[in-house]
Structure formats: C-alpha cells, structure tokens
Design a protein around this motif. Structure first.
Motif, PDB file in Angstrom:
ATOM      1  N   MET A 299       0.688  -1.409  -0.394  1.00 48.60           N
ATOM      2  CA  MET A 299       0.012   0.591  -0.063  1.00 48.60           C
ATOM      3  C   MET A 299       0.784   1.224  -0.151  1.00 48.60           C
ATOM      4  SD  MET A 299      -2.339   1.596   2.777  1.00 48.60           S
ATOM      5  CE  MET A 299      -1.543   1.781   4.281  1.00 48.60           C
ATOM      6  N   ASN A 300       0.656   2.194  -0.697  1.00 41.21           N
ATOM      7  CA  ASN A 300       1.541   3.482  -0.917  1.00 41.21           C
ATOM      8  C   ASN A 300       0.057   4.934  -0.810  1.00 41.21           C
ATOM      9  OD1 ASN A 300       3.630   2.099  -2.340  1.00 41.21           O
ATOM     10  ND2 ASN A 300       3.234   1.709  -3.548  1.00 41.21           N
ATOM     11  N   THR A 301       0.592   5.669   0.146  1.00 37.60           N
ATOM     12  CA  THR A 301      -0.327   6.938   0.033  1.00 37.60           C
ATOM     13  C   THR A 301       0.363   7.322  -0.757  1.00 37.60           C
ATOM     14  OG1 THR A 301       1.334   7.369   2.512  1.00 37.60           O
ATOM     15  CG2 THR A 301      -0.776   5.573   2.407  1.00 37.60           C
ATOM     16  N   LYS A 302      -0.450   8.368  -1.130  1.00 28.96           N
ATOM     17  CA  LYS A 302       0.291  10.520  -1.491  1.00 28.96           C
ATOM     18  C   LYS A 302      -1.266  10.897  -1.409  1.00 28.96           C
ATOM     19  CE  LYS A 302      -1.304   8.948  -6.473  1.00 28.96           C
ATOM     20  NZ  LYS A 302      -1.127   8.809  -7.433  1.00 28.96           N
ATOM     21  N   ARG A 303      -0.498  12.258  -1.866  1.00 30.23           N
ATOM     22  CA  ARG A 303      -1.249  13.960  -1.467  1.00 30.23           C
ATOM     23  C   ARG A 303      -1.633  13.653  -2.356  1.00 30.23           C
ATOM     24  NH1 ARG A 303      -0.622  19.724  -0.402  1.00 30.23           N
ATOM     25  NH2 ARG A 303      -2.820  20.624  -0.322  1.00 30.23           N
ATOM     26  N   ILE A 304      -3.028  14.007  -2.367  1.00 26.20           N
ATOM     27  CA  ILE A 304      -4.408  15.080  -3.845  1.00 26.20           C
ATOM     28  C   ILE A 304      -4.776  15.711  -3.763  1.00 26.20           C
ATOM     29  CG2 ILE A 304      -4.012  12.055  -4.726  1.00 26.20           C
ATOM     30  CD1 ILE A 304      -7.685  12.578  -4.056  1.00 26.20           C
TER      31      ILE A 304
ATOM     32  N   GLY B 135      -7.542  21.394   3.936  1.00 28.67           N
ATOM     33  CA  GLY B 135      -7.341  20.373   4.967  1.00 28.67           C
ATOM     34  C   GLY B 135      -6.069  19.577   3.471  1.00 28.67           C
ATOM     35  N   GLU B 136      -5.552  18.336   3.775  1.00 29.55           N
ATOM     36  CA  GLU B 136      -4.386  17.954   2.958  1.00 29.55           C
ATOM     37  C   GLU B 136      -5.212  16.333   3.164  1.00 29.55           C
ATOM     38  OE1 GLU B 136      -0.133  18.986   3.004  1.00 29.55           O
ATOM     39  OE2 GLU B 136      -0.565  18.309   5.330  1.00 29.55           O
ATOM     40  N   CYS B 137      -5.634  16.347   1.786  1.00 37.19           N
ATOM     41  CA  CYS B 137      -5.799  15.040   0.955  1.00 37.19           C
ATOM     42  C   CYS B 137      -4.968  14.279   0.643  1.00 37.19           C
ATOM     43  CB  CYS B 137      -7.594  15.011   0.233  1.00 37.19           C
ATOM     44  SG  CYS B 137      -7.973  13.581  -0.279  1.00 37.19           S
ATOM     45  N   PHE B 138      -4.984  12.307   1.937  1.00 41.20           N
ATOM     46  CA  PHE B 138      -3.618  11.645   1.093  1.00 41.20           C
ATOM     47  C   PHE B 138      -5.045   9.938   0.875  1.00 41.20           C
ATOM     48  CE2 PHE B 138      -1.730  14.619   3.415  1.00 41.20           C
ATOM     49  CZ  PHE B 138      -0.531  14.601   3.038  1.00 41.20           C
ATOM     50  N   ILE B 139      -4.688   9.560  -0.296  1.00 37.44           N
ATOM     51  CA  ILE B 139      -5.522   8.298  -0.410  1.00 37.44           C
ATOM     52  C   ILE B 139      -4.264   7.525  -0.276  1.00 37.44           C
ATOM     53  CG2 ILE B 139      -6.907   9.420  -2.417  1.00 37.44           C
ATOM     54  CD1 ILE B 139      -5.007   8.475  -4.196  1.00 37.44           C
TER      55      ILE B 139
ATOM     56  N   ARG C  42      -5.737   0.551  -7.755  1.00 36.21           N
ATOM     57  CA  ARG C  42      -6.707   1.178  -7.271  1.00 36.21           C
ATOM     58  C   ARG C  42      -6.575   2.045  -5.635  1.00 36.21           C
ATOM     59  NH1 ARG C  42      -8.635  -4.180  -5.992  1.00 36.21           N
ATOM     60  NH2 ARG C  42      -9.918  -2.933  -5.352  1.00 36.21           N
ATOM     61  N   THR C  43      -7.281   3.100  -6.019  1.00 34.13           N
ATOM     62  CA  THR C  43      -7.778   3.772  -4.245  1.00 34.13           C
ATOM     63  C   THR C  43      -8.519   2.680  -3.277  1.00 34.13           C
ATOM     64  OG1 THR C  43      -7.332   5.633  -5.669  1.00 34.13           O
ATOM     65  CG2 THR C  43      -8.476   5.692  -3.179  1.00 34.13           C
ATOM     66  N   ILE C  44      -8.156   2.032  -2.381  1.00 39.52           N
ATOM     67  CA  ILE C  44      -8.667   1.715  -1.371  1.00 39.52           C
ATOM     68  C   ILE C  44      -8.596   2.181  -0.180  1.00 39.52           C
ATOM     69  CG2 ILE C  44      -7.764  -0.607  -1.824  1.00 39.52           C
ATOM     70  CD1 ILE C  44      -5.466  -0.314  -0.615  1.00 39.52           C
ATOM     71  N   GLY C  45      -8.021   4.044   0.119  1.00 40.68           N
ATOM     72  CA  GLY C  45      -8.167   4.490   1.667  1.00 40.68           C
ATOM     73  C   GLY C  45      -8.125   6.091   1.571  1.00 40.68           C
ATOM     74  N   VAL C  46      -8.485   6.613   2.112  1.00 40.51           N
ATOM     75  CA  VAL C  46      -8.188   8.004   2.308  1.00 40.51           C
ATOM     76  C   VAL C  46      -8.284   8.883   3.299  1.00 40.51           C
ATOM     77  CG1 VAL C  46     -10.691   8.427   2.046  1.00 40.51           C
ATOM     78  CG2 VAL C  46      -9.460  10.238   1.056  1.00 40.51           C
TER      79      VAL C  46
ATOM     80  N   ASN D 201     -11.217  12.497   8.498  1.00 40.81           N
ATOM     81  CA  ASN D 201     -12.018  11.971   8.006  1.00 40.81           C
ATOM     82  C   ASN D 201     -10.427  10.593   7.824  1.00 40.81           C
ATOM     83  OD1 ASN D 201     -13.105   9.865   5.608  1.00 40.81           O
ATOM     84  ND2 ASN D 201     -14.144  11.744   5.331  1.00 40.81           N
ATOM     85  N   VAL D 202     -11.042   9.540   7.987  1.00 39.39           N
ATOM     86  CA  VAL D 202     -10.406   8.034   7.908  1.00 39.39           C
ATOM     87  C   VAL D 202     -11.117   6.932   6.824  1.00 39.39           C
ATOM     88  CG1 VAL D 202      -9.257   5.783   8.526  1.00 39.39           C
ATOM     89  CG2 VAL D 202      -8.841   8.339   9.674  1.00 39.39           C
ATOM     90  N   ALA D 203     -11.025   6.070   6.011  1.00 42.57           N
ATOM     91  CA  ALA D 203     -11.998   5.722   5.059  1.00 42.57           C
ATOM     92  C   ALA D 203     -11.550   4.560   4.339  1.00 42.57           C
ATOM     93  CB  ALA D 203     -13.351   6.513   3.752  1.00 42.57           C
ATOM     94  N   VAL D 204     -11.590   3.829   4.661  1.00 44.78           N
ATOM     95  CA  VAL D 204     -11.243   2.436   3.408  1.00 44.78           C
ATOM     96  C   VAL D 204     -12.242   1.998   3.126  1.00 44.78           C
ATOM     97  CG1 VAL D 204     -10.321  -0.415   3.896  1.00 44.78           C
ATOM     98  CG2 VAL D 204      -9.431   2.116   5.770  1.00 44.78           C
ATOM     99  N   ALA D 205     -12.135   1.451   1.815  1.00 42.85           N
ATOM    100  CA  ALA D 205     -13.308   0.756   0.827  1.00 42.85           C
ATOM    101  C   ALA D 205     -13.431  -0.732   1.665  1.00 42.85           C
ATOM    102  CB  ALA D 205     -11.947   0.505  -0.670  1.00 42.85           C
TER     103      ALA D 205
END
Length: 148
Positions: free
Chosen positions: A1-6, A32-36, A42-46, A61-65
């Motif tokens: 799993m990799n995270t990045k700012r969008i 704010g700053e949104c990270f996925i 595929r985007t699986i979390g944010v 906000n913390v969410a997982v598909a």
C-alpha cells in the motif's frame, strides 16, 4: 500500500463512508490535505489532515473501501497520518468520532489517542439526517488527542 497527497479528484465515495455529510466533507477537504492509499493501482483508502491551531492538526476523515475493511488498512492509514503530521512539524494530533462508532473508538485508542472531551449534540446540530451506528444514535462527538 502506498499513500500520496492529492489536490483534486477527491474520492468522494470513500470520504462519504466516514462522514455522510457531502457539504461538510467538501468544506474540510478544501481546507486540508487529502491523502489516498493505493494498492495495485486502485484507491483503497483516504484520510484528511486539517490544520486547526498552531502546531495542531486534526485527522478529520479516515475511510477504507468496504471490500478492503478488516485488513488493517485503517490502522495503517492512521499511522501514516501520524508520521506525515510529525514530518510537517505538528506537535498535537486530534481526531473526533461519533459516540456510536465503537470500532473507531477502539482503533484510535490502540493507535495511541486518548479521550479528551465530548462535543455534546454535535451530530444533532451539524447533520440533517439521523445517524444510527451499531444500533446506537450518533449524537455526541468524542474527541481524542495524541502528543506527537
């Protein structure tokens, strides 16, 4: 799993899993700053980091598909958010969740957050529709804090 700012094309469907108010989500994502989190393209979390006061950031906000829940991704997102906040020089991280969010309350405490307050009637005042989780009316915001 990799995270990045969008900075655009926010995964609104995922964000709404953690917060049912599209109006509020759009307000804080813009501030704010949104990270996925991505896995196999595929985007699986944010999650969203929102500066609130000097040296303080809130994880709003913390969410997982849904198909990826129960695999430790939520915890990984929280730990990633903590590291990014430290790297940016924040000293305190806050998070809030509903009184009915039993799983989230446990997870946040397992990650090192401590309950520091209650915003009474938060969900009654800021959300149009009633929220029921785990058979419990979501009425109050439970506030948790961590020193970084």
């Amino acid at each position: 799993m990799n995270t990045k700012r969008i900075t655009e094309a926010y995964p609104l469907d995922l964000l709404l899993l953690a917060d049912p108010s599209e109006k509020l989500v759009k307000q804080y994502v813009g501030r704010g700053e949104c990270f996925i989190a991505e896995q196999n393209g595929r985007t699986i979390g944010v999650y969203v980091l929102l500066p609130t006061r000097p040296e303080t950031v809130e994880l709003v906000n913390v969410a997982v598909a849904e198909q990826q829940q129960g695999k430790g991704i939520g915890k990984a997102l929280i730990l990633d958010a903590i590291e990014k906040a430290k790297q940016q020089g924040y000293k305190i991280m806050e998070i809030g969740t509903g009184n009915s969010s039993i799983g989230q309350l446990a997870l946040y405490q397992k990650c090192g957050f401590r309950i520091t307050g209650v915003d009474k009637d938060f969900f009654l005042l800021h959300y149009e529709a009633e929220i029921i989780e785990n058979g419990i009316a979501c009425v109050d915001m439970i506030r948790l804090t961590m020193k970084l």
